[in-house]
Write a protein that holds these residues in place. Structure first.
Motif, short mmCIF file in Angstrom:
data_model
loop_
_atom_site.label_atom_id
_atom_site.label_comp_id
_atom_site.label_asym_id
_atom_site.label_seq_id
_atom_site.Cartn_x
_atom_site.Cartn_y
_atom_site.Cartn_z
N CYS A 47 0.91 -1.14 0.00
CA CYS A 47 0.00 0.00 0.00
C CYS A 47 0.95 1.19 0.00
N TYR A 71 -6.81 0.69 -6.77
CA TYR A 71 -6.44 -0.21 -5.66
C TYR A 71 -7.64 -0.79 -4.90
N HIS A 75 -5.30 -4.67 -6.97
CA HIS A 75 -4.04 -4.29 -6.35
C HIS A 75 -2.96 -5.24 -6.88
N TYR A 102 -0.89 5.62 -3.55
CA TYR A 102 -1.86 5.03 -2.63
C TYR A 102 -2.30 6.03 -1.57
#
Ligand code: BGC
Length: 760
Positions: A47, A71, A75, A102
């Protein structure tokens, strides 16, 4: 290949809530392998964006991995073979993570942070096979630790700062955070890599006494420095695309600081920021000890690692530079996501920009896998947000999300262009649901009249006649554009259904396209053939998208188009929507010379005007820099936007004459179009079946066309003398015909007044 199951990697994060959120974090896990390693696959994502090391050695050569996807729904996980990096006994895996797309700030007018989540950290699943047949998994979990390292701050827009005197701080235990691993998927598209490096073209001192390095080419990437051993010395880099009065022009960057800063350490090292990206040609270097030399720094060009597969060249050096600029703008904006620009606080996957550029991109680069992945994001965003967003991956930035013609139409145009250029039916089938959803949505918005005339539209964005501050106010009515696109994408969808859908669907969308065309003609076309909101773009749409019912209307519209282009003095008069079509429309209207006059015009606005101003990439605006060197509306003036470079498709297909005739270039149409004083033009396109080559030369009034056809394939060659088209098979062919000599190509006529008479 798929992800290993059961997936064990968890999202692990740092525990200190007082940390500067822009500070990259280093995550670590030590582990013992009880035997010799025979195979090891590292499945890794974050992330954020990450770089990994196994036993102190870099894992892979990816930049800004895992890239930017939607995302929430998709992802990406990267896979690396790390067998060569692991040993029997003690091992350590390090993963440094920065915010990236992110959690970092994204978007204009201040943008927004944490668009995809609040927590930043790695997700890792390492599978190791040992010589005795045992296999073991090392996954991110509560046993990992974190620390801060020498990077103090990293932001995609603002740059990176590091203090090389710092080593890793104390190691702390991580916290495991819930993460829905069902959205993970294994990467199947190429990553961003460092593609090449550029040495300085010159190093000068600016009027204010700053050291400014010119790399000679506008790029996306960053600067690598050879830092001296000078503990405590701070070296700062500012980046810009152009200069204003000899100094960096920072205004076009808007809210992106594009500033890297490094404090030197004990040893002399090569340093390059890891977690940022800049769009620049120039770098200002402050704090360098003594005089900086050309060997002290390099510009590192970074973009998605897509193979270049198409070429173009002709006898006009300015057209060649135009083409080179188009290639560089594709490179500068294909940085995992196809973006509008690489420098300011934007860099978003604007859908409209991509769709107009598709034929050019697909001719020049093998971008199929990259854009295929992006289309999966588009589909996910479309379902999640209820329409095709203007940029993908989408995150909210304030204005309500509404369907916009020519932007949302990317849902249909992009997959269809991929199919035309790469020929993969399965891929087309995969994208069919998103194509259908878009056309159905617009059909519903248009209602029984089939005229889409409500809601916000961007229209022929950045047409030169539109006021600088209101780029949507083009001469072409945005509503006319919207219905024209509705007809176009309903038609493309019908064709896609013919290939990858059902006959019923094909008929349904073909009927819809016909109904929209009829409605367009009834609403916007006069009986004689004028089109409402007369402008080069309106006529280009009407002629190229088959919106004029009768031959007489077509002829009249063509004549009107040529007249308008003459009135504009063969200066370009189109924005994002009309630009890819205008030259084809002129040829269609019998104006081959008009198309060449537009192409070879050097006064502002035109394709070649930026070349006269030293451009090395395609500009966002025709007059991003005015003839006096000032910038047009600096808060929306990028010097690296690919949309207006869509004309390269015309250079490939018509000027050189190499056009796809069957999907994936299984056959080509060779239709060279000598003119514009050109002595020769050539193009080539590689495919899995072999390389196509087309070249024509004019010697006096004789035209020689050479065509190279790969084994097992055929080309249809149509010479410009009107002789019947001929099919030729594998091998190299030489065909000749009489044509106009280059010396006899007409000069560009002078400008006309508003009555259409030569202006004195
Ligand atoms: C972007 C464009 C985009 C446009 C649409 C701009 O800020 O840079 O290229 O398509 O907005 O509104």
């Amino acid at each position: 290949m798929t992800l290993p199951g059961p997936w064990r990697g968890e999202l692990v994060v740092a525990t200190d809530s007082d940390l500067d959120p822009e500070r990259p974090i280093r995550f670590r896990r030590s582990f013992v392998l009880p035997g010799q390693v025979t195979a090891a696959q590292l499945f890794i994502t974050a992330c954020g964006v990450f770089e990994a090391e196994a036993n102190g050695q870099a894992v892979g050569d990816h930049v800004l991995a895992p890239g930017w996807t939607s995302y929430h729904d998709r992802h990406r996980v990267m896979m690396h073979d790390v067998a060569g990096l692991l040993v029997e006994g003690d091992n350590v895996l390090d993963v440094t993570v920065a915010e990236g797309w992110y959690r970092g700030r994204l978007g204009f007018t201040g943008g927004r942070r944490a668009n995809f989540g609040e927590e930043m950290g790695p997700i890792v699943h390492l599978v190791v096979q040992l010589a005795d047949g045992a296999s073991t998994v090392v996954a991110s979990d509560a046993s990992w630790q974190w620390a801060t390292g020498p990077i103090l701050r990293a932001s995609l827009y603002d740059g990176e700062s590091a203090d090389l005197r710092l080593t890793d701080s104390t190691w702390h235990d991580v916290r495991v955070v819930p993460f829905d691993t069902s959205v993970l998927f294994l990467a199947s598209s190429p990553p961003v890599r460092r593609i090449e490096t550029l040495a300085p073209a010159s190093i000068e001192t600016s009027p204010s006494g700053r050291v400014i390095v010119d790399f000679g080419q506008n790029i996306a990437g960053r600067v690598r420095l050879r830092l001296p051993s000078d503990p405590g010395r701070t070296v700062t880099l500012h980046h810009a695309e152009v200069l204003q009065e000899g100094e960096l022009a920072l205004e076009p960057l808007r809210g992106a600081a594009a500033r890297d800063e490094v404090v030197c350490g004990e040893s002399s090292v090569e340093w390059e920021p890891a977690f940022t990206m800049h769009g620049f040609r120039y770098a200002q270097v402050d704090g360098w000890p003594g005089e900086i030399g050309p060997d002290d720094l390099r510009a590192v060009v970074c973009h998605t690692d897509m193979e270049p597969i198409g070429t173009f060249r002709c006898s006009d050096p300015m057209l060649n530079r135009l083409h080179e600029n188009v290639r560089w703008s594709a490179k500068g904006n294909f940085v995992d996501v196809p973006t509008d620009c690489p420098q300011r606080d934007e860099r978003l996957g604007w859908t409209g920009d991509l769709q107009v550029f598709m034929p050019t991109a697909c001719f020049l680069f093998d971008c199929e896998a990259m854009l295929g992945s992006w289309l999966d994001d588009l589909a996910a965003d479309q379902v999640r947000h209820g329409t095709v967003p203007p940029w993908v991956p989408y995150f909210e930035l304030g204005p309500p999300l509404v369907p916009i013609a020519a932007w949302g139409d990317a849902a249909v145009i992009v997959p269809w262009a991929l199919y035309e250029h790469f020929g993969d039916v399965e891929r087309l089938r995969r994208h069919l649901p998103a194509m259908r959803r878009w056309v159905e949505q617009v059909a519903e918005l248009a209602g029984p009249t089939h005229i889409w005339d409500r809601g916000l539209q961007l229209g022929d964005w950045l047409e030169p006649a539109a006021p600088s501050e209101q780029p949507w106010k083009a001469r072409a009515d945005a509503k006319v554009v919207a219905t024209a696109y509705h007809a176009h994408t309903a038609d493309l969808l019908a064709r896609a259904c013919a290939v990858a859908g059902t006959p019923e669907e094909r008929d349904r969308y073909a009927d819809l396209a016909a109904a929209v065309r009829r409605a367009f003609a009834a609403e916007y076309v006069t009986e004689a053939g004028r089109v409402v909101s007369e402008s080069p773009t309106t006529y280009a749409l009407a002629l190229c998208l088959d919106l004029l019912p009768t031959a007489a209307q077509r002829a009249h519209a063509g004549a009107r188009l040529r007249h308008l282009v003459h009135l504009d003095g063969h200066h370009i008069g189109t924005g994002f929507v009309g630009t890819p079509l205008i030259c084809d429309a002129l040829v269609e209207a019998g104006g081959v010379d008009d198309a060449y006059h537009l192409l070879t015009q050097t006064e502002c606005p035109s394709w070649l005007y930026p070349i006269t101003m030293g451009a090395t990439t395609t500009w966002e605006r025709w007059d991003a820099m005015r003839p006096d060197g000032s910038l047009n509306t600096p808060e929306m003036t990028s010097f690296n936007h690919y949309a207006l470079g869509a004309v390269a498709d015309f250079l490939h297909r018509r000027v050189a004459g190499l056009a796809p005739r069957e999907p994936g270039y299984r056959s080509i149409a060779v239709r060279p179009l000598p003119g514009g004083g050109l002595a020769f033009a050539e193009a080539s396109r590689r495919t899995p079946a072999g390389e196509w080559r087309v070249r024509w030369d004019r010697e006096g009034a004789e035209l020689t066309v050479r065509v190279q056809v790969p084994d097992g394939l055929t080309a249809l060659v149509e010479l410009p003398d009107g002789s019947p088209a001929a099919e030729v098979g594998a091998g190299t062919h030489e065909l000749r015909c009489r044509t106009r000599a280059a010396a006899d190509d007409p000069p560009r006529p002078g400008p006309l007044d508003r009555h259409g008479r030569p202006a004195s």
